[in-house]
Design an enzyme around this catalytic site. Structure first.
Site, short mmCIF file in Angstrom:
data_model
loop_
_atom_site.label_atom_id
_atom_site.label_comp_id
_atom_site.label_asym_id
_atom_site.label_seq_id
_atom_site.Cartn_x
_atom_site.Cartn_y
_atom_site.Cartn_z
N ASP A 38 0.86 -1.19 0.00
CA ASP A 38 0.00 0.00 0.00
C ASP A 38 0.89 1.23 0.00
O ASP A 38 2.09 1.15 0.23
CB ASP A 38 -0.94 0.01 1.21
CG ASP A 38 -2.33 0.52 0.85
OD1 ASP A 38 -2.42 1.64 0.31
OD2 ASP A 38 -3.32 -0.19 1.11
N TYR A 155 -12.03 7.75 -13.91
CA TYR A 155 -12.16 6.43 -13.28
C TYR A 155 -12.68 5.41 -14.29
O TYR A 155 -12.11 4.31 -14.43
CB TYR A 155 -13.10 6.52 -12.09
CG TYR A 155 -13.27 5.21 -11.35
CD1 TYR A 155 -12.31 4.78 -10.43
CD2 TYR A 155 -14.40 4.42 -11.55
CE1 TYR A 155 -12.47 3.58 -9.74
CE2 TYR A 155 -14.55 3.22 -10.86
CZ TYR A 155 -13.59 2.81 -9.96
OH TYR A 155 -13.74 1.61 -9.29
#
Length: 251
Positions: A38, A155
């Site tokens: 991450d 997106y």
């Protein structure tokens, strides 16, 4: 046939929360060693895996940066000695706005993480998986990679791109022993959907209304699909962009 990944190694990007966290835990439950990746330091997933008695490491990585991604794969190999599976899940929703109001900054950031990031991951994962003779990569697209959604041009474009990139890589890798597929989640109960809805009752009802099943999906339900794609039960499956949702894609 019981799926086991004992002595196998998996990378999961975006592994600190939501679908990534659920998938990292699912790999570990099947016996895999997991590199949890991450861009913000967070060892919660790693600690949960270690509590199971399995092995895991955390790697901080911005998947839009080639140096970070290269280092991510190198650290995985240095630590565990191999790479068998990758779930390239890291992504952002970006800022909501009509196409004409989408800023160049939002476009570049969203495409950079959601699409370029997956390309970079595969660029460095594929050579290492090839050393094992076989393996599986699953990329996270979205139902927004199959249909359009108003107000999320960057997106939607990024997730459509993931589907095309996955199919291309699948064709290239199919005779090399690597299967490449994409999972396309519907509306899943994650921090991302919380940000999109602002936890407002009206917005939640609107998103829930998109799902004929009448509820949000759970991260674990997507994790189950990823584990199946990586298992021998899916040994004839490659180049698939599989929608995992309550059915509204088919409407």
């Amino acid at each position: 046939m019981e799926t086991t990944f004992k002595n196998k190694v998996a990378i999961v990007t975006g592994g600190s929360s939501g679908i990534g966290k659920a998938t990292a835990l699912a790999f570990a439950k099947k016996g895999a060693k997991v590199a949890v990746v991450d861009w913000v330091e967070n060892n919660e997933t790693v600690n949960l895996i270690k509590e199971m008695g399995e092995e895991a490491i955390f790697i901080k990585c911005d998947v839009s940066k080639s140096t970070d991604v290269k280092a991510m794969v190198e650290k995985t190999i240095t630590t565990f000695g191999r790479l068998d599976y990758a779930y390239n899940n890291a992504g952002i929703e970006g800022t909501s706005a009509p196409t004409q109001d989408c800023t160049e900054e939002n476009w570049d950031k969203t495409i950079g993480i959601n699409l370029k990031g997956i390309w970079l991951c595969m660029k460095y994962e594929i050579p290492e998986i090839l050393k094992q003779g076989k393996g599986v990569i699953v990329n996270c697209s979205s139902v927004a990679g199959l249909v359009g959604f108003s107000g999320l041009p960057a997106y939607v474009a990024s997730k459509h791109g993931v589907v095309g990139l996955t199919k291309t890589a699948a064709l290239e890798c199919s005779k090399l022993g690597i299967r490449v597929n994409a999972v396309c989640p519907g509306v899943i109960q994650t921090p991302m959907i919380d940000r999109l809805t602002g936890n407002s009752k009206e917005a939640v009802e609107q998103f829930t209304g998109l799902e004929p099943i009448g509820r949000f999906g759970l991260p674990e339900e997507i994790a189950n699909a990823v584990i199946w794609m990586c298992s021998d039960e899916a040994s004839f499956v490659t180049g698939l962009a599989m929608a995992v949702d309550g059915g509204f894609v088919a409407q």
